[in-house]
Design an enzyme around this catalytic site. Sequence first.
Site, PDB file in Angstrom:
ATOM      1  N   PHE A  49     -27.028  43.883  85.074  1.00  0.00           N
ATOM      2  CA  PHE A  49     -26.796  42.680  84.271  1.00  0.00           C
ATOM      3  C   PHE A  49     -25.767  41.796  84.974  1.00  0.00           C
ATOM      4  CE2 PHE A  49     -28.862  43.511  80.124  1.00  0.00           C
ATOM      5  CZ  PHE A  49     -29.297  44.810  80.368  1.00  0.00           C
ATOM      6  N   CYS A  90     -20.231  29.167  77.801  1.00  0.00           N
ATOM      7  CA  CYS A  90     -21.331  28.718  76.942  1.00  0.00           C
ATOM      8  C   CYS A  90     -20.741  27.702  75.973  1.00  0.00           C
ATOM      9  CB  CYS A  90     -21.961  29.865  76.160  1.00  0.00           C
ATOM     10  SG  CYS A  90     -23.287  29.280  75.053  1.00  0.00           S
ATOM     11  N   CYS A 127     -21.886  29.681  68.897  1.00  0.00           N
ATOM     12  CA  CYS A 127     -22.546  30.178  67.678  1.00  0.00           C
ATOM     13  C   CYS A 127     -21.590  31.103  66.905  1.00  0.00           C
ATOM     14  CB  CYS A 127     -23.794  30.984  68.030  1.00  0.00           C
ATOM     15  SG  CYS A 127     -24.939  30.111  69.080  1.00  0.00           S
ATOM     16  N   CYS A 130     -22.047  34.881  67.647  1.00  0.00           N
ATOM     17  CA  CYS A 130     -22.087  35.270  69.066  1.00  0.00           C
ATOM     18  C   CYS A 130     -21.383  36.605  69.285  1.00  0.00           C
ATOM     19  CB  CYS A 130     -21.423  34.196  69.915  1.00  0.00           C
ATOM     20  SG  CYS A 130     -21.462  34.584  71.666  1.00  0.00           S
ATOM     21  N   ASP A 131     -22.069  37.548  69.941  1.00  0.00           N
ATOM     22  CA  ASP A 131     -21.435  38.846  70.215  1.00  0.00           C
ATOM     23  C   ASP A 131     -20.911  38.933  71.651  1.00  0.00           C
ATOM     24  OD1 ASP A 131     -23.859  39.023  71.485  1.00  0.00           O
ATOM     25  OD2 ASP A 131     -24.585  40.782  70.409  1.00  0.00           O
ATOM     26  N   THR A 132     -20.915  37.801  72.367  1.00  0.00           N
ATOM     27  CA  THR A 132     -20.349  37.784  73.729  1.00  0.00           C
ATOM     28  C   THR A 132     -19.372  36.621  73.881  1.00  0.00           C
ATOM     29  OG1 THR A 132     -22.271  36.536  74.506  1.00  0.00           O
ATOM     30  CG2 THR A 132     -22.336  38.935  74.815  1.00  0.00           C
ATOM     31  N   GLU A 144     -32.089  35.506  80.487  1.00  0.00           N
ATOM     32  CA  GLU A 144     -31.862  35.330  79.044  1.00  0.00           C
ATOM     33  C   GLU A 144     -31.110  34.011  78.875  1.00  0.00           C
ATOM     34  OE1 GLU A 144     -32.353  37.810  76.521  1.00  0.00           O
ATOM     35  OE2 GLU A 144     -33.163  39.337  77.877  1.00  0.00           O
ATOM     36  N   HIS A 179     -29.669  49.084  72.361  1.00  0.00           N
ATOM     37  CA  HIS A 179     -28.453  49.537  73.043  1.00  0.00           C
ATOM     38  C   HIS A 179     -27.293  49.703  72.068  1.00  0.00           C
ATOM     39  CE1 HIS A 179     -28.621  45.199  72.990  1.00  0.00           C
ATOM     40  NE2 HIS A 179     -27.338  45.116  73.232  1.00  0.00           N
TER      41      HIS A 179
HETATM   42  S1  SF4 Z   1     -24.984  33.433  71.003  1.00  0.00           S
HETATM   43 FE1  SF4 Z   1     -23.130  33.158  72.270  1.00  0.00          FE
HETATM   44  S2  SF4 Z   1     -23.860  33.022  74.372  1.00  0.00           S
HETATM   45 FE2  SF4 Z   1     -25.645  32.704  73.038  1.00  0.00          FE
HETATM   46  S3  SF4 Z   1     -25.825  30.481  72.787  1.00  0.00           S
HETATM   47 FE3  SF4 Z   1     -24.559  31.219  71.100  1.00  0.00          FE
HETATM   48  S4  SF4 Z   1     -22.426  31.043  71.805  1.00  0.00           S
HETATM   49 FE4  SF4 Z   1     -23.765  30.917  73.613  1.00  0.00          FE
END
Ligand code: SF4
Length: 197
Positions: free
Chosen positions: A28, A34, A38, A41-43, A99, A191
């Site tokens: 990965f 970004c 959101c 968002c989990d990242t 992705e 996962h």
């Molecule tokens: S989930 Fe996270 S990484 Fe994906 S578009 Fe939304 S803010 Fe960006």
Amino acid sequence: MPQPSWKVNEIFYSIQGEGRHTGMPAVFVRLAGCSMNCPFCDTKYAARDGKTMSAPELLAALSAWPAKAAIITGGEPTEQDLPALIDVLKQAGYQVHLETNGAKDTDVSQADFVCVSPKKYVSAEMLKKADVIKIVVGQDTDLDDLQKYYAYENAHTQIYLQPESNKQENIDLCVKLLKNHPAARLSLQMHKLANIR
Ligand code: SF4
């Protein structure tokens, strides 16, 4: 001519946990940054932190593992020079999966597999390029929007519904939606269920 480089949040070896290629070992490459922000968002950590890496540095990092599949994720990969990154990985012999949230129309023609997961807005052109359109479904999801995405289904493009955060109420909602639209598929975040990192 300046060599391309990318801001990379992390590179790690794991198993694809979502969608059509669930179970596939892959490296990965999580690009940093970004602008979508959101709430679920989990990242979020990837929106901030990253280290600049050149192509040789990236390939050296990837060569630590035997897999020849690379999954470019984020953050949001299209906010950096994504075509150049795909090119570097393809030339090094990697099968390249992407992705993306699909907000920015980008040349992804060299990628072997494109997963677009629409968020607040999405480019119609990117939806047309997707192998898979992955919709995250939660209790707040506007279900009328699903009809809009179903319109992109064809022999090339398939819809996956992914319950937000693997919550049971969202799984139940996805199953109900899928039973009414059997061309689509369920994507669980395997996962997380299996505690794989
Ligand atoms: S989930 Fe996270 S990484 Fe994906 S578009 Fe939304 S803010 Fe960006």
